[in-house]
Design a protein around this motif. Structure first.
Motif, PDB file in Angstrom:
ATOM      1  N   THR A  86       0.845  -1.193   0.000  1.00  0.00           N
ATOM      2  CA  THR A  86       0.000   0.000   0.000  1.00  0.00           C
ATOM      3  C   THR A  86       0.880   1.243   0.000  1.00  0.00           C
ATOM      4  O   THR A  86       1.717   1.410   0.891  1.00  0.00           O
ATOM      5  N   PRO A  87       0.740   2.121  -0.981  1.00  0.00           N
ATOM      6  CA  PRO A  87       1.599   3.313  -1.049  1.00  0.00           C
ATOM      7  C   PRO A  87       1.393   4.241   0.144  1.00  0.00           C
ATOM      8  O   PRO A  87       0.314   4.290   0.744  1.00  0.00           O
ATOM      9  N   ASP A  88       2.431   4.995   0.457  1.00  0.00           N
ATOM     10  CA  ASP A  88       2.314   6.035   1.477  1.00  0.00           C
ATOM     11  C   ASP A  88       1.548   7.239   0.923  1.00  0.00           C
ATOM     12  O   ASP A  88       0.815   7.906   1.659  1.00  0.00           O
ATOM     13  N   ILE A  89       1.744   7.497  -0.350  1.00  0.00           N
ATOM     14  CA  ILE A  89       0.986   8.536  -1.048  1.00  0.00           C
ATOM     15  C   ILE A  89       0.402   7.895  -2.300  1.00  0.00           C
ATOM     16  O   ILE A  89       1.143   7.406  -3.150  1.00  0.00           O
ATOM     17  N   SER A  90      -0.929   7.882  -2.382  1.00  0.00           N
ATOM     18  CA  SER A  90      -1.605   7.114  -3.424  1.00  0.00           C
ATOM     19  C   SER A  90      -1.958   7.958  -4.640  1.00  0.00           C
ATOM     20  O   SER A  90      -2.316   9.124  -4.526  1.00  0.00           O
TER      21      SER A  90
ATOM     22  N   LEU B  79       9.394   8.199   8.617  1.00  0.00           N
ATOM     23  CA  LEU B  79       8.965   9.187   7.637  1.00  0.00           C
ATOM     24  C   LEU B  79       7.502   9.577   7.791  1.00  0.00           C
ATOM     25  O   LEU B  79       7.052  10.533   7.161  1.00  0.00           O
ATOM     26  N   LYS B  80       6.771   8.822   8.611  1.00  0.00           N
ATOM     27  CA  LYS B  80       5.334   9.071   8.714  1.00  0.00           C
ATOM     28  C   LYS B  80       5.013  10.488   9.171  1.00  0.00           C
ATOM     29  O   LYS B  80       3.965  11.035   8.830  1.00  0.00           O
ATOM     30  N   ARG B  81       5.919  11.081   9.928  1.00  0.00           N
ATOM     31  CA  ARG B  81       5.673  12.440  10.402  1.00  0.00           C
ATOM     32  C   ARG B  81       5.646  13.443   9.243  1.00  0.00           C
ATOM     33  O   ARG B  81       5.084  14.540   9.363  1.00  0.00           O
ATOM     34  N   LEU B  82       6.268  13.079   8.116  1.00  0.00           N
ATOM     35  CA  LEU B  82       6.300  13.967   6.960  1.00  0.00           C
ATOM     36  C   LEU B  82       5.070  13.838   6.070  1.00  0.00           C
ATOM     37  O   LEU B  82       4.770  14.738   5.280  1.00  0.00           O
TER      38      LEU B  82
ATOM     39  N   ALA C  85       2.071  16.604   5.699  1.00  0.00           N
ATOM     40  CA  ALA C  85       2.460  17.818   4.968  1.00  0.00           C
ATOM     41  C   ALA C  85       2.664  17.518   3.487  1.00  0.00           C
ATOM     42  O   ALA C  85       2.264  18.309   2.621  1.00  0.00           O
ATOM     43  N   LEU C  86       3.271  16.365   3.188  1.00  0.00           N
ATOM     44  CA  LEU C  86       3.509  16.004   1.792  1.00  0.00           C
ATOM     45  C   LEU C  86       2.204  15.745   1.053  1.00  0.00           C
ATOM     46  O   LEU C  86       2.041  16.140  -0.109  1.00  0.00           O
ATOM     47  N   VAL C  87       1.265  15.082   1.721  1.00  0.00           N
ATOM     48  CA  VAL C  87      -0.039  14.825   1.103  1.00  0.00           C
ATOM     49  C   VAL C  87      -0.768  16.148   0.859  1.00  0.00           C
ATOM     50  O   VAL C  87      -1.398  16.338  -0.199  1.00  0.00           O
ATOM     51  N   ALA C  88      -0.675  17.061   1.805  1.00  0.00           N
ATOM     52  CA  ALA C  88      -1.333  18.369   1.647  1.00  0.00           C
ATOM     53  C   ALA C  88      -0.749  19.119   0.452  1.00  0.00           C
ATOM     54  O   ALA C  88      -1.490  19.722  -0.353  1.00  0.00           O
TER      55      ALA C  88
ATOM     56  N   ILE D 242       6.822  15.352  -5.433  1.00  0.00           N
ATOM     57  CA  ILE D 242       6.657  14.930  -4.036  1.00  0.00           C
ATOM     58  C   ILE D 242       8.013  14.762  -3.372  1.00  0.00           C
ATOM     59  O   ILE D 242       8.218  15.188  -2.216  1.00  0.00           O
ATOM     60  N   LEU D 243       8.968  14.165  -4.078  1.00  0.00           N
ATOM     61  CA  LEU D 243      10.305  14.003  -3.504  1.00  0.00           C
ATOM     62  C   LEU D 243      10.998  15.348  -3.333  1.00  0.00           C
ATOM     63  O   LEU D 243      11.754  15.552  -2.359  1.00  0.00           O
ATOM     64  N   ALA D 244      10.750  16.265  -4.246  1.00  0.00           N
ATOM     65  CA  ALA D 244      11.321  17.604  -4.088  1.00  0.00           C
ATOM     66  C   ALA D 244      10.729  18.286  -2.852  1.00  0.00           C
ATOM     67  O   ALA D 244      11.450  18.965  -2.098  1.00  0.00           O
ATOM     68  N   ASP D 245       9.428  18.083  -2.631  1.00  0.00           N
ATOM     69  CA  ASP D 245       8.802  18.619  -1.413  1.00  0.00           C
ATOM     70  C   ASP D 245       9.453  18.020  -0.171  1.00  0.00           C
ATOM     71  O   ASP D 245       9.698  18.725   0.822  1.00  0.00           O
ATOM     72  N   GLU D 246       9.728  16.722  -0.228  1.00  0.00           N
ATOM     73  CA  GLU D 246      10.333  16.055   0.926  1.00  0.00           C
ATOM     74  C   GLU D 246      11.708  16.636   1.232  1.00  0.00           C
ATOM     75  O   GLU D 246      12.055  16.862   2.405  1.00  0.00           O
TER      76      GLU D 246
END
Length: 719
Positions: free
Chosen positions: A537-541, A576-579, A582-585, A693-697
């Motif tokens: 299951t992806p972290d960001i779908s 990484l779950k704490r990120l 914000a990344l999903v937003a 998304i990776l750039a946001d991270e």
């Protein structure tokens, strides 16, 4: 893998290649089992009954499942057989297993021969329909998927199904702009091609199809490969073969050069080009020239391939020359051919971020390949996925990337060893996957890589076609908190297969019996769960156009169940779950304003709605109205400044608007290759969003980890 193994016997259903429309329409000669096939089936049954992870006795219950799977394989859309055929064939339904033990394959071959007879009858009938034409003002519809429907009750019902199928084929070509005369020419040639393919089906096709019905009746990922299919599998794993370096196709009864492999003998000779047709093949400097006009493509390929440094002579009709054009004789020496198009590749994507520019390295890995033979003979430079990825990482580090994205979309797996080694490139030394055999014994597969080659931010992009070794890698990266998983839920294949050479089992000197790709174990994540059935299951779908009930492990009614075992002892690298919030937003906000992404969502919704309807109108006015609606929807996507000229190429436009009604190899070869190249260059919306998304991270995590990753030197890979 399952469809690749079964495709030859009935590939004409979905991927017809053009040949002459003049064919013999009589029913092909009945096939009969060979003694070596009956013996091979017996040996395979003994192995499967005893050593398979899900070992099952070859009893009446399994025989019934084999029978059902066999019919499903031969006639998946239920458009060839009628109910009376099924009733007749079912008399041997529970006896297939006991017959196999007695080296008796008469029943499966009788079923296959009836299939050929019925298919020949249906296709011959389809050609007769072209003489009368159709009424496209009538209100009726065509159901394009019949897998869940009942068998046609009689001949009248199956003919009605074919009438609608031919009418649908005709209407598609008509909507694409062809007049009725051209439509008749295309369809008559198409159905004639199908008939010709039926006539060329041989014993090996029938036997392989039946044996795969047996293996898949046990469990979806166990397969039988006849000798030629086994050789092709070895090529796909090693990414190498010995030949002339030409990709061949079948066009109008000719074995035709589709592409030349750079650096191969054919390319280096300067004597061959795309579109050249090979009419004959001769072995050595003086061997007789054998005519291959009208041959099956796999037979032609087998003649052109050969031993290293041997000579092959080709009788070639140049591209563009008429049937009576001047031939040329081309002499080539066979050499090793590396399939570089299927190797790991990398690129750098730049993402503006205020005054900064984030550099994201993308590594695309099509499969987890490994040259087993070269490794076994001690070749220290053997080809493998993890070795190639390590080289790509070094190149990306030299370009000072901020993060790396491993693209595993459509990667169906491969070597378990390579999955472990690849994981080691990002985690260093540690457990990667747990493997449980049929006896319940659990072994821990660990990376022995001393240090990670890349310690910086990491992402893994997956889709529904990411399976097996891809899921092992993605799951381990997720469990360690080593990187983000982005995309769709993966396939859900959590089993381990091994190759069993049946000829070695009985000391055959030459390949006769083929090989089994047999499930022997199930793998589990280091957290104790499994990817079996549920996938990763992806972290960001991302949105999906796949129905879990139609594609993926959950689509098989005999797939192994999801379960779990005790977790392994491992230390997560990060949390990484704490990120993620914000990344999903940021992701949600970006795609809300990204027109291309929104267009993609519209197209997926349209596709899913069409699939659920499972039918198309056969009324021309209704179809043209639908097409006009789609054209208007796409026209609205053009930039306001476009003014109708040089419209922005829409990478996600509805395929109905690009539908020319043609099937594979009915198009002009140069045009088809140009279209393929254009599609490869289309904007990859999912990839670009994953990169953002990776750039946001990187921005969220700050620069400390980035600088540490750049400063890290890469240790050599552990052998």
């Amino acid at each position: 893998m399952k469809l690749k193994l079964l495709g030859l016997a009935f590939a004409f259903i979905t991927a017809v290649q053009g040949v002459s429309a003049v064919v013999n329409q009589t029913t092909p000669v009945a096939l009969a089992p060979q003694a070596q096939e009956a013996r091979a089936a017996h040996v395979a049954a003994a192995l499967l009954s005893r050593y398979h992870y899900k070992a099952m006795p070859l009893d009446e219950a399994l025989s019934g499942r084999i029978f059902d799977q066999y019919l499903k394989t031969l006639d998946p859309e239920k458009t060839f057989f009628v109910q009376s055929d099924i009733d007749q064939l079912a008399k041997r339904r529970t006896k297939l297993g006991s017959d196999m033990v007695k080296d008796d394959l008469s029943a499966p071959f009788a079923i296959f021969n009836l299939y050929i007879k019925r298919a020949t009858e249906r296709l011959t009938y389809a050609r007769t329909l072209l003489k009368t034409g159709f009424d496209f003002q009538k209100s009726e519809s065509y159901q394009f998927s019949r897998q869940k429907q009942a068998w046609p009750k009689d001949e009248a019902e199956v003919r009605e199904l074919w009438r609608k199928r031919v009418k649908s084929d005709w209407l598609r070509l008509r909507l694409a702009g062809k007049d009725d005369k051209s439509v008749i020419e295309v369809l008559d040639k198409r159905y004639a091609t199908m008939l010709k393919r039926m006539a060329r089906i041989n014993n090996e096709d029938a036997f392989q199809t039946y044996m795969n019905a047996y293996t898949m009746a046990i469990e979806p990922h166990t397969n039988y490969m006849a000798p030629r299919a086994a050789a092709d599998f070895d090529i796909s794993m090693s990414l190498s073969l010995v030949g002339i370096g030409a990709i061949l196709t079948e066009l109008d009864d000719y074995t035709t050069i589709r592409e030349l492999v750079p650096g191969g003998p054919a390319s280096l000779s300067g004597q061959l080009s795309m579109g050249d047709r090979i009419l004959g093949v001769a072995q050595g400097e003086s061997g007789p020239m054998i005519d291959i006009m009208g041959n099956r493509l796999d037979d032609s390929v087998a003649m052109i391939r050969g031993a290293l440094d041997t000579v092959v002579r080709l009788d070639v009709l140049p591209a563009g020359a008429g049937p009576d054009g001047k031939h040329k004789l081309v002499t080539l020496v066979r050499k090793p051919i590396s399939l570089k198009e299927q190797e790991a590749k990398s690129s750098v994507q730049e993402v503006p971020d205020g005054k900064l520019t984030r550099k994201i390295g993308v590594i695309t890995l099509p499969s987890f390949y490994e040259d087993f033979a070269a490794k076994q003979r001690g070749d220290t430079a053997y080809k493998s996925a993890s070795r190639d990825v390590a080289l790509q990482i070094e190149e990306l580090k030299s370009k000072k990337v901020d993060s790396i994205l491993v693209d595993l979309r459509n990667n169906g797996g491969g070597s378990l060893t390579e999955a472990v080694s690849l994981t080691g490139l990002f985690i260093g030394k540690g457990p990667v996957v747990q493997v449980r055999n049929a006896n319940g014994r659990v072994e821990l597969e660990q990376s022995t890589q001393a240090n990670a080659v890349w310690n910086g931010p990491l992402g893994v992009l997956i889709n529904r076609s990411s399976a097996s070794a891809s899921e092992i890698f993605a799951a381990a990266i997720q469990d360690y908190g080593r990187g983000m998983i982005i995309g769709e839920p993966s396939f859900g294949k959590g089993t381990v297969q091994t190759m069993v050479d049946l000829d070695r089992m009985v000391d055959n000197k030459k390949p006769q019996f083929g090989e089994l790709k047999m499930t022997i174990a199930q793998f589990f994540r280091i957290n104790g769960g499994t990817t079996q059935l549920r996938g990763v299951t992806p972290d960001i779908s991302f949105p999906s156009s796949f129905d879990a009930g139609e594609f993926g492990e959950s689509s098989f009614d005999n797939a192994l169940a999801w379960t779990q075992i005790k977790a392994a002892s491992y230390t997560p690298k990060a949390d990484l779950k704490r990120l993620f919030p914000a990344l999903v937003a940021q992701h949600d906000e970006r795609i809300k304003n990204d027109k291309d992404f929104q267009y993609l969502l519209e197209d997926i919704a349209q596709f899913n709605a069409q699939r659920k309807r499972n039918e198309v109108s056969l009324n021309e006015a209704e179809r043209r109205k639908e097409r006009a609606t789609l054209e208007a929807r796409l026209a609205a996507r053009k930039p306001a400044t476009d003014s109708g000229k040089g419209a922005q190429k829409d990478a996600v436009s509805d395929p109905l608007l690009r539908d020319d009604g043609l099937q594979a190899n009915e198009r002009n070869l140069a045009t088809e290759l140009a279209d393929e190249k254009a599609r490869k260059n289309d904007k990859d919306i999912f990839l670009m969003e994953a990169v953002h998304i990776l750039a946001d991270e990187v921005g969220l995590r700050g620069s400390s980890l980035k600088l540490a990753a750049r400063a890290k030197t890469a240790p050599s890979l552990t052998e």
